[in-house]
Design an enzyme around this catalytic site. Sequence first.
Site, PDB file in Angstrom:
ATOM      1  N   THR A  45      -9.066   7.565 -11.995  1.00  0.00           N
ATOM      2  CA  THR A  45      -7.846   8.154 -12.533  1.00  0.00           C
ATOM      3  C   THR A  45      -7.345   7.307 -13.708  1.00  0.00           C
ATOM      4  O   THR A  45      -6.635   7.819 -14.579  1.00  0.00           O
ATOM      5  CB  THR A  45      -6.743   8.258 -11.457  1.00  0.00           C
ATOM      6  OG1 THR A  45      -6.710   7.039 -10.709  1.00  0.00           O
ATOM      7  CG2 THR A  45      -6.996   9.415 -10.526  1.00  0.00           C
ATOM      8  N   LYS A  98      -5.565   8.241 -17.463  1.00  0.00           N
ATOM      9  CA  LYS A  98      -4.377   7.589 -18.033  1.00  0.00           C
ATOM     10  C   LYS A  98      -4.665   7.106 -19.449  1.00  0.00           C
ATOM     11  O   LYS A  98      -3.854   7.272 -20.364  1.00  0.00           O
ATOM     12  CB  LYS A  98      -3.938   6.416 -17.147  1.00  0.00           C
ATOM     13  CG  LYS A  98      -3.432   6.862 -15.783  1.00  0.00           C
ATOM     14  CD  LYS A  98      -3.331   5.720 -14.758  1.00  0.00           C
ATOM     15  CE  LYS A  98      -3.243   6.320 -13.356  1.00  0.00           C
ATOM     16  NZ  LYS A  98      -3.569   5.355 -12.279  1.00  0.00           N
ATOM     17  N   HIS A 126     -12.607  10.613  -0.542  1.00  0.00           N
ATOM     18  CA  HIS A 126     -12.414   9.854  -1.788  1.00  0.00           C
ATOM     19  C   HIS A 126     -13.559   8.919  -2.131  1.00  0.00           C
ATOM     20  O   HIS A 126     -13.441   8.134  -3.077  1.00  0.00           O
ATOM     21  CB  HIS A 126     -11.139   9.014  -1.715  1.00  0.00           C
ATOM     22  CG  HIS A 126      -9.881   9.817  -1.720  1.00  0.00           C
ATOM     23  ND1 HIS A 126      -9.194  10.121  -2.875  1.00  0.00           N
ATOM     24  CD2 HIS A 126      -9.191  10.385  -0.718  1.00  0.00           C
ATOM     25  CE1 HIS A 126      -8.124  10.826  -2.572  1.00  0.00           C
ATOM     26  NE2 HIS A 126      -8.102  11.010  -1.264  1.00  0.00           N
ATOM     27  N   LYS A 162     -18.423  -0.620  -9.940  1.00  0.00           N
ATOM     28  CA  LYS A 162     -17.637  -0.349 -11.148  1.00  0.00           C
ATOM     29  C   LYS A 162     -18.172  -1.122 -12.351  1.00  0.00           C
ATOM     30  O   LYS A 162     -17.767  -0.882 -13.483  1.00  0.00           O
ATOM     31  CB  LYS A 162     -16.167  -0.691 -10.904  1.00  0.00           C
ATOM     32  CG  LYS A 162     -15.495   0.214  -9.866  1.00  0.00           C
ATOM     33  CD  LYS A 162     -14.050  -0.191  -9.618  1.00  0.00           C
ATOM     34  CE  LYS A 162     -13.390   0.545  -8.457  1.00  0.00           C
ATOM     35  NZ  LYS A 162     -12.968   1.928  -8.769  1.00  0.00           N
ATOM     36  N   LYS A 209      -9.086  -2.091 -13.179  1.00  0.00           N
ATOM     37  CA  LYS A 209      -9.349  -1.345 -11.942  1.00  0.00           C
ATOM     38  C   LYS A 209      -9.733  -2.377 -10.893  1.00  0.00           C
ATOM     39  O   LYS A 209      -9.910  -3.548 -11.217  1.00  0.00           O
ATOM     40  CB  LYS A 209     -10.496  -0.356 -12.141  1.00  0.00           C
ATOM     41  CG  LYS A 209     -11.748  -0.966 -12.781  1.00  0.00           C
ATOM     42  CD  LYS A 209     -12.827   0.061 -13.040  1.00  0.00           C
ATOM     43  CE  LYS A 209     -12.594   0.914 -14.247  1.00  0.00           C
ATOM     44  NZ  LYS A 209     -12.311   2.289 -13.950  1.00  0.00           N
ATOM     45  N   ARG A 210      -9.861  -1.973  -9.645  1.00  0.00           N
ATOM     46  CA  ARG A 210     -10.315  -2.928  -8.636  1.00  0.00           C
ATOM     47  C   ARG A 210     -11.684  -3.475  -9.002  1.00  0.00           C
ATOM     48  O   ARG A 210     -12.478  -2.819  -9.674  1.00  0.00           O
ATOM     49  CB  ARG A 210     -10.374  -2.237  -7.259  1.00  0.00           C
ATOM     50  CG  ARG A 210      -9.007  -2.064  -6.622  1.00  0.00           C
ATOM     51  CD  ARG A 210      -8.286  -3.383  -6.428  1.00  0.00           C
ATOM     52  NE  ARG A 210      -8.879  -4.166  -5.375  1.00  0.00           N
ATOM     53  CZ  ARG A 210      -8.479  -4.131  -4.096  1.00  0.00           C
ATOM     54  NH1 ARG A 210      -7.474  -3.360  -3.735  1.00  0.00           N
ATOM     55  NH2 ARG A 210      -9.069  -4.880  -3.191  1.00  0.00           N
TER      56      ARG A 210
HETATM   57  C1  26V Z   1     -11.399   1.733   2.439  1.00  0.00           C
HETATM   58  C2  26V Z   1     -10.902   0.723   3.194  1.00  0.00           C
HETATM   59  C3  26V Z   1     -11.774   0.143   4.217  1.00  0.00           C
HETATM   60  C4  26V Z   1     -11.044  -0.679   5.232  1.00  0.00           C
HETATM   61  C5  26V Z   1      -9.948  -1.534   4.699  1.00  0.00           C
HETATM   62  C6  26V Z   1      -8.996  -0.839   3.782  1.00  0.00           C
HETATM   63  C7  26V Z   1      -9.593   0.257   2.965  1.00  0.00           C
HETATM   64  C8  26V Z   1      -8.847   0.849   1.973  1.00  0.00           C
HETATM   65  C9  26V Z   1      -9.376   1.876   1.222  1.00  0.00           C
HETATM   66  C10 26V Z   1     -10.651   2.316   1.454  1.00  0.00           C
HETATM   67  C11 26V Z   1     -11.264   3.466   0.712  1.00  0.00           C
HETATM   68  C12 26V Z   1     -10.918   3.553  -0.642  1.00  0.00           C
HETATM   69  C13 26V Z   1     -11.383   4.841  -1.247  1.00  0.00           C
HETATM   70  C14 26V Z   1     -10.837   4.989  -2.620  1.00  0.00           C
HETATM   71  O1  26V Z   1      -9.913   4.303  -2.993  1.00  0.00           O
HETATM   72  N1  26V Z   1     -11.384   5.887  -3.390  1.00  0.00           N
HETATM   73  C15 26V Z   1     -10.944   6.110  -4.751  1.00  0.00           C
HETATM   74  O2  26V Z   1     -10.080   7.236  -4.734  1.00  0.00           O
HETATM   75  C16 26V Z   1      -9.586   7.548  -6.025  1.00  0.00           C
HETATM   76  C17 26V Z   1      -8.607   8.691  -5.860  1.00  0.00           C
HETATM   77  O3  26V Z   1      -9.285   9.827  -5.449  1.00  0.00           O
HETATM   78  C18 26V Z   1     -10.720   7.891  -6.953  1.00  0.00           C
HETATM   79  O4  26V Z   1     -10.214   8.142  -8.230  1.00  0.00           O
HETATM   80  C19 26V Z   1     -11.716   6.731  -7.021  1.00  0.00           C
HETATM   81  O5  26V Z   1     -12.835   7.086  -7.786  1.00  0.00           O
HETATM   82  C20 26V Z   1     -12.148   6.354  -5.622  1.00  0.00           C
HETATM   83  O6  26V Z   1     -12.948   5.192  -5.654  1.00  0.00           O
END
Ligand code: 26V
Length: 810
Positions: free
Chosen positions: A651, A655, A355, A549, A543-544
Amino acid sequence: MQITKEQIKQDYLKRLTFTFAEGVSEASIDHKYLALGKLIKDYVTEGWAETNRAYTEGKVKQTYYFSMEFLIGKLLDTYLINLGIKDLCSEALAELGIDLDELAAMEPDAGLGNGGLGRLAACFMDSMASLSLPAHGCGIRFKHGLFKQKIVNGYQVEKLDDWLKTDFVWEVKKANRGININFGGNVYMRKVGNKLQPVYENCEVIRAVPYDVPIVGFHTKNVNTLRLWSAEIDESDINLSSLQRGDYLRYLEHKYSVEEISQVLYPDDSSESGRRLRLKQEYFFVSAGIQTIVNRFKKTGEPITELHNYIAIHINDTHPAVAVAELMRILLDQEGLEWDEAWRITVKTLAYTNHTIMAEALEKWPKDMFAKLLPRIYMIVEEINRRFCLEVSKKYYGDWNKINNMAIIQNGNIRMANLAIIGSHSINGVAWLHTEILKHRELKDFYEMYPERFNNKTNGITHRRWLIKANTDLADLLVDTIGDEWVENPLQIKKLMNFIDDKKVLERLGNIKYKRKAEVAAFVKKAYGIEISPDSIYDIQVKRLHAYKRQLLNIFHIMNLYNELKANPSKDIVPRTFFFGAKAAPAYYLAKQIIKLINCVADKVNNDPEINGKIKVVFLQNYGVTLAEKVIPSGDISEQISTASKEASGTGNMKFMMNGAITMATLDGANVEIDQAVGRDNIVVFGLTSEEVMDYYAHGGYNAYETFNNDPRLQLIISQLKNGFFGVGADEFNLILRNLFDTNDEFFVFKDFDSYVKAQEKVDELYKDKERWLKMSLTNIANSGIFSSDNTIKKYADEIWNIKPHKISE
Ligand code: 26V
């Protein structure tokens, strides 16, 4: 579901009385809500049991979607819509003097996810059930989901999310299905017969207890399961009862250390990575899930060597990647298979989705910590790594670079993406561009080695939540124009194109948008005391918060617009309201400064009488699923402006599109596919392409200072950040400045600024032609069907999991 209004009324009154010994007139609103929840659960349960029975008896292949996060939001409406009883229920309650919407507002928003990745998992659950696919979710029942955000004096303040404070009515605790998970201790191998068997000493045993949430499909009797694991102490444990008797404090200590595992979701945060508790969480739910799957499978009587023909396990990002070693452990140690056979089954069972290409989000664990916490798993990872390195060195003799890039264990770290790739038969990116970048750049060596494993699955969103639930008026318009086939087959939304020249339809579309904008205006007034006009363009970035971003680019554009209006108050622009909604990871200080900056700009702009309301800036606090459902349908402009190549898919972009917003886009993630779907006349594109960005990264050639020095607009903006213009100190925004200048503007904010400003001017022009705008909006809606997660999930089912729908008969 065949039920009458009268029946619902009767059932509801019974439920209220049996649960709370109250009638409608005495019951408090939360009791009324809980009674309704219990009633709906009753309606669901029969189909649920039947579904489980049918899947087992039919011996059908089933998928388990392993995900650290499920950002499911509220479920009541989804249940009602999918059961097809929403209107009936609303009428029945109304006759009892109860407002369904008021009850629905009582439901806690289950925020068990950070953002896109968690919400995707939730959309997938909805699609899997709606397509009658035998597919379930497996995750953690975090006591506290993502923090709640408050803005105090312009700063983000985090508050604990306490979503379980009121009963989560939908879950069913299955205490008797608990699973033991081993952590720590020593493990050595002992020869038993001609096999090596692990012996565990002094390990900590933790009980994983499942809580099941029913996932109801739309117009199908199938009810799948989202199983969320909670870490609990086993009160019947003998060691524990001796502790309880002998040493109360040690008992308490133990209890807390166990419960800690499912206490809280980690906020996506690079500084949080490498934390031992996070690894514990990962192994905890993965082990519980896989043990359950294997135990259940064995009850079918099929030989374990057939596992992959009956089970598919999906690894959602690297968070559950330890599944590779855990499945191997069970096949080797418990089932007594030889390595090669166990490996063959493991790879055929597992599939992995990547992702992100953001380096800091790619998980690695210090190998010493890993080995200490998961000694047996570490042995297995080492062996997988040893064999893999051997294979690589045979294939690419003497190419140490390759081994260095691809090995699982390197520089004292375990690289979870490498483990996931090596242990899966399928590896997919989440949008076309993202997958191309994975294949040809980030994971190039792996692609070269295993080209057949790589594939793309562009993300999707459930049109049931993001259109039918969030924008009922728009759904009604679709039904009135093109019928209701699209509800089952979202590609049919395309038929709306037949109405592109229908003035009445366009007018109705405009009215629907206006109504939603007015509702948001009322909300903003009530929540923040800010007056905004539904006649202004609603320009939304939700978004975050992350540097890539580029909320910063957005706010710079607003500052520039403000500066221009100050210099030339008669400048003719269409009034615009800029919305931001974004949580920053608590330790991501740069992101937090950007939030402060947005709020400073908002204060300045909103309260400047000279601006005369031409622009307004609103920061929406605590952005999450529920708020998204409220604001997305009101959007005219959808800001999808990440540095090209950085956003895997996005995503939110889908939406907004489905709700008729026009995308302001860089050619990044799924924006590329939105552009293709709607055509360049119906989207506004700007900025560097991903090729250009990656070329600059690889070969240099960009000088941020030069761009800055040549643009007086940027100079004014930067000076305002430094000179107390916002009534804050000179170093208030130091991290923003450093991020721009010390990294040579790593996300190309300066570089894309001019192109962005021009694109925004184009929006202004386009919006002035009302009919043209409505046609663009209609075109976006009409072409959004391809982004329904039903399409995405069909491809996962056919091309990765090899599972078929198994419809439960009525
Ligand atoms: C990384 C970490 C690192 C440690 C602490 C907790 C944590 C939580 C999440 C992540 C990775 C996040 C990756 C992510 O959210 N990717 C997003 O995935 C979406 C669904 O595929 C996509 O639409 C977004 O573009 C993408 O940034």
